[in-house]
Write a protein that holds these residues in place. Structure first.
Motif, PDB file in Angstrom:
ATOM      1  N   ALA A   1      -6.247   4.493  -2.790  1.00 30.09           N
ATOM      2  CA  ALA A   1      -6.425   4.104  -3.438  1.00 30.09           C
ATOM      3  C   ALA A   1      -6.011   3.079  -4.238  1.00 30.09           C
ATOM      4  O   ALA A   1      -5.524   1.560  -4.705  1.00 30.09           O
ATOM      5  N   GLU A   2      -4.981   3.887  -4.170  1.00 28.33           N
ATOM      6  CA  GLU A   2      -2.924   3.159  -4.912  1.00 28.33           C
ATOM      7  C   GLU A   2      -2.722   2.000  -3.554  1.00 28.33           C
ATOM      8  O   GLU A   2      -1.854   1.145  -4.102  1.00 28.33           O
ATOM      9  N   ARG A   3      -2.751   1.702  -2.547  1.00 25.64           N
ATOM     10  CA  ARG A   3      -3.172   0.686  -1.058  1.00 25.64           C
ATOM     11  C   ARG A   3      -1.273   1.294  -1.249  1.00 25.64           C
ATOM     12  O   ARG A   3      -0.643   0.575  -0.370  1.00 25.64           O
ATOM     13  N   ALA A   4      -1.156   2.871  -0.280  1.00 24.22           N
ATOM     14  CA  ALA A   4       0.211   3.442  -0.129  1.00 24.22           C
ATOM     15  C   ALA A   4       0.141   4.263   0.980  1.00 24.22           C
ATOM     16  O   ALA A   4       1.285   3.452   1.764  1.00 24.22           O
ATOM     17  N   LEU A   5      -0.811   4.078   1.394  1.00 24.40           N
ATOM     18  CA  LEU A   5      -0.796   4.816   2.397  1.00 24.40           C
ATOM     19  C   LEU A   5      -2.554   4.043   2.997  1.00 24.40           C
ATOM     20  O   LEU A   5      -3.447   3.121   2.523  1.00 24.40           O
ATOM     21  N   THR A   6      -3.097   3.742   4.739  1.00 24.13           N
ATOM     22  CA  THR A   6      -4.100   3.337   4.727  1.00 24.13           C
ATOM     23  C   THR A   6      -4.436   3.822   6.537  1.00 24.13           C
ATOM     24  O   THR A   6      -3.336   4.838   6.834  1.00 24.13           O
ATOM     25  N   ARG A   7      -5.686   4.069   7.137  1.00 22.70           N
ATOM     26  CA  ARG A   7      -5.968   4.074   8.341  1.00 22.70           C
ATOM     27  C   ARG A   7      -5.223   3.900   9.501  1.00 22.70           C
ATOM     28  O   ARG A   7      -5.110   2.533   9.622  1.00 22.70           O
ATOM     29  N   ASP A   8      -4.725   5.150  10.167  1.00 26.16           N
ATOM     30  CA  ASP A   8      -4.131   4.428  11.027  1.00 26.16           C
ATOM     31  C   ASP A   8      -5.065   3.579  11.978  1.00 26.16           C
ATOM     32  O   ASP A   8      -6.258   3.936  12.511  1.00 26.16           O
ATOM     33  N   THR A   9      -5.009   2.562  12.870  1.00 28.92           N
ATOM     34  CA  THR A   9      -5.380   1.440  13.586  1.00 28.92           C
ATOM     35  C   THR A   9      -6.074   2.481  14.788  1.00 28.92           C
ATOM     36  O   THR A   9      -7.071   2.155  15.362  1.00 28.92           O
ATOM     37  N   GLU A  10      -5.430   2.747  15.037  1.00 29.61           N
ATOM     38  CA  GLU A  10      -5.686   3.560  16.549  1.00 29.61           C
ATOM     39  C   GLU A  10      -6.065   4.812  16.304  1.00 29.61           C
ATOM     40  O   GLU A  10      -7.072   5.795  17.752  1.00 29.61           O
ATOM     41  N   ASN A  11      -6.198   5.696  15.113  1.00 30.83           N
ATOM     42  CA  ASN A  11      -6.892   7.133  15.279  1.00 30.83           C
ATOM     43  C   ASN A  11      -7.300   6.976  14.020  1.00 30.83           C
ATOM     44  O   ASN A  11      -6.598   7.054  12.901  1.00 30.83           O
ATOM     45  N   GLU A  12      -8.827   7.308  13.562  1.00 29.14           N
ATOM     46  CA  GLU A  12      -8.778   6.979  11.767  1.00 29.14           C
ATOM     47  C   GLU A  12      -9.181   8.004  11.154  1.00 29.14           C
ATOM     48  O   GLU A  12      -9.339   8.080   9.769  1.00 29.14           O
ATOM     49  N   ALA A  13      -9.075   8.785  11.638  1.00 21.99           N
ATOM     50  CA  ALA A  13      -8.112  10.456  11.623  1.00 21.99           C
ATOM     51  C   ALA A  13      -6.678  10.623  10.829  1.00 21.99           C
ATOM     52  O   ALA A  13      -6.609  11.655   9.984  1.00 21.99           O
ATOM     53  N   LYS A  14      -6.036   9.446  11.459  1.00 26.14           N
ATOM     54  CA  LYS A  14      -4.630   9.631  10.927  1.00 26.14           C
ATOM     55  C   LYS A  14      -4.263   8.647   9.527  1.00 26.14           C
ATOM     56  O   LYS A  14      -4.875   7.361   9.702  1.00 26.14           O
ATOM     57  N   HIS A  15      -3.166   8.623   9.063  1.00 25.84           N
ATOM     58  CA  HIS A  15      -2.404   7.986   7.834  1.00 25.84           C
ATOM     59  C   HIS A  15      -1.575   7.318   8.202  1.00 25.84           C
ATOM     60  O   HIS A  15      -0.442   7.771   8.765  1.00 25.84           O
ATOM     61  N   VAL A  16      -1.464   6.062   7.848  1.00 23.46           N
ATOM     62  CA  VAL A  16       0.448   5.455   7.933  1.00 23.46           C
ATOM     63  C   VAL A  16       0.582   4.658   6.240  1.00 23.46           C
ATOM     64  O   VAL A  16       0.028   4.436   5.584  1.00 23.46           O
ATOM     65  N   VAL A  17       1.826   4.559   6.060  1.00 15.40           N
ATOM     66  CA  VAL A  17       2.495   4.214   4.896  1.00 15.40           C
ATOM     67  C   VAL A  17       1.816   2.594   5.201  1.00 15.40           C
ATOM     68  O   VAL A  17       2.368   1.933   6.418  1.00 15.40           O
ATOM     69  N   VAL A  18       2.190   2.381   4.028  1.00 15.86           N
ATOM     70  CA  VAL A  18       1.521   0.441   3.689  1.00 15.86           C
ATOM     71  C   VAL A  18       2.207  -0.038   2.571  1.00 15.86           C
ATOM     72  O   VAL A  18       2.381   0.879   1.544  1.00 15.86           O
ATOM     73  N   GLY A  19       2.590  -1.206   3.005  1.00 14.64           N
ATOM     74  CA  GLY A  19       3.237  -2.161   1.483  1.00 14.64           C
ATOM     75  C   GLY A  19       4.732  -0.609   0.712  1.00 14.64           C
ATOM     76  O   GLY A  19       5.406  -0.342   1.781  1.00 14.64           O
ATOM     77  N   ASP A  20       5.134  -1.423   0.162  1.00 18.01           N
ATOM     78  CA  ASP A  20       6.606  -1.309  -0.503  1.00 18.01           C
ATOM     79  C   ASP A  20       6.642   0.057  -1.909  1.00 18.01           C
ATOM     80  O   ASP A  20       6.679  -0.726  -2.823  1.00 18.01           O
ATOM     81  N   TRP A  21       7.353   0.779  -1.299  1.00 18.92           N
ATOM     82  CA  TRP A  21       6.935   1.818  -2.484  1.00 18.92           C
ATOM     83  C   TRP A  21       7.866   1.992  -3.437  1.00 18.92           C
ATOM     84  O   TRP A  21       7.196   2.606  -4.390  1.00 18.92           O
ATOM     85  N   THR A  22       8.469   1.185  -3.350  1.00 10.60           N
ATOM     86  CA  THR A  22       9.733   0.806  -3.973  1.00 10.60           C
ATOM     87  C   THR A  22       9.424   0.641  -5.753  1.00 10.60           C
ATOM     88  O   THR A  22       8.824   0.817  -7.068  1.00 10.60           O
ATOM     89  N   LYS A  23       8.680  -1.163  -5.010  1.00 10.94           N
ATOM     90  CA  LYS A  23       8.147  -1.834  -5.628  1.00 10.94           C
ATOM     91  C   LYS A  23       6.429  -1.096  -6.476  1.00 10.94           C
ATOM     92  O   LYS A  23       7.341  -1.826  -8.217  1.00 10.94           O
ATOM     93  N   TRP A  24       6.077  -0.535  -5.824  1.00  7.33           N
ATOM     94  CA  TRP A  24       5.168  -0.212  -6.463  1.00  7.33           C
ATOM     95  C   TRP A  24       4.967   1.175  -7.656  1.00  7.33           C
ATOM     96  O   TRP A  24       4.512   1.340  -8.701  1.00  7.33           O
ATOM     97  N   LYS A  25       6.574   1.960  -7.207  1.00  6.84           N
ATOM     98  CA  LYS A  25       6.791   2.563  -8.178  1.00  6.84           C
ATOM     99  C   LYS A  25       7.203   1.978  -9.515  1.00  6.84           C
ATOM    100  O   LYS A  25       7.197   2.491 -10.857  1.00  6.84           O
TER     101      LYS A  25
END
Length: 181
Positions: A112-136
């Motif tokens: 919901a915070e757009r810090a993670l998203t689903r992996d495109t190859e395996n929807e049961a896995k997650h990947v980091v997206v965006g810049d967490w430093t800027k988000w924080k």
């Protein structure tokens, strides 16, 4: 000083203070999940560390109300060998909570915070997206309201250094009367 005095003084110490910067809801991620998760993002009074706390569940399922340091979540993800990870990679983020829902609910919040998203190859896995430093940094600039850790919204956090000593920690919390966990 006798033992009775030191025990009294230790128990009289104030609970950790937090500044609640954001309260929101996140849609559950499970394929058949129903409802949403309420959460807060808070920081310490010095505005240096962010914490996520699950505050409610609109449907069924127990959860922990502890404050989870965002830095700890980042540490756990950084230790992984691959960019896509399963939910179990974040189990160690929770110290006192034993609910099997904790990690899934935390993942829903991070999505919901757009810090993670689903992996495109395996929807049961997650990947980091965006810049967490800027988000924080953006979150730390928000106005907020100060709360103490004994409020109904979350339980006290254990210091980051104690995460590596999980088996030796014994933390006791008084549960609010309406707390499900």
């Amino acid at each position: 000083m006798n033992n009775a005095t030191s025990t009294t003084e230790a128990s009289a110490s104030p609970a950790p203070q937090y500044i609640t910067l954001k309260s929101a809801t996140a849609r559950k991620l499970g394929k058949y999940a129903d409802g949403s998760i309420g959460y807060t993002i808070s920081c310490d009074p010095g505005r240096t560390t962010l914490f996520i706390a699950i505050t409610h569940n609109s449907s069924s399922g127990y959860f922990s109300r502890e404050y989870i340091p965002v830095d700890r979540i980042q540490e756990l993800i950084a230790k992984l060998d691959q960019p896509a990870f399963a939910s179990k990679a974040l189990r160690a983020a929770f110290i006192t909570g034993k609910s099997s829902n904790n990690v899934g609910f935390l993942l829903a919040i991070l999505h919901a915070e757009r810090a993670l998203t689903r992996d495109t190859e395996n929807e049961a896995k997650h990947v980091v997206v965006g810049d967490w430093t800027k988000w924080k940094a953006a979150l730390l600039t928000l106005d907020g309201s100060q709360v103490d850790a004994d409020s109904l919204s979350a339980q006290p956090v254990v210091e980051l250094a104690t995460f590596e000593k999980r088996k030796t920690i014994s933390v006791k919390h008084a549960k609010p009367a309406n707390s499900p966990d």
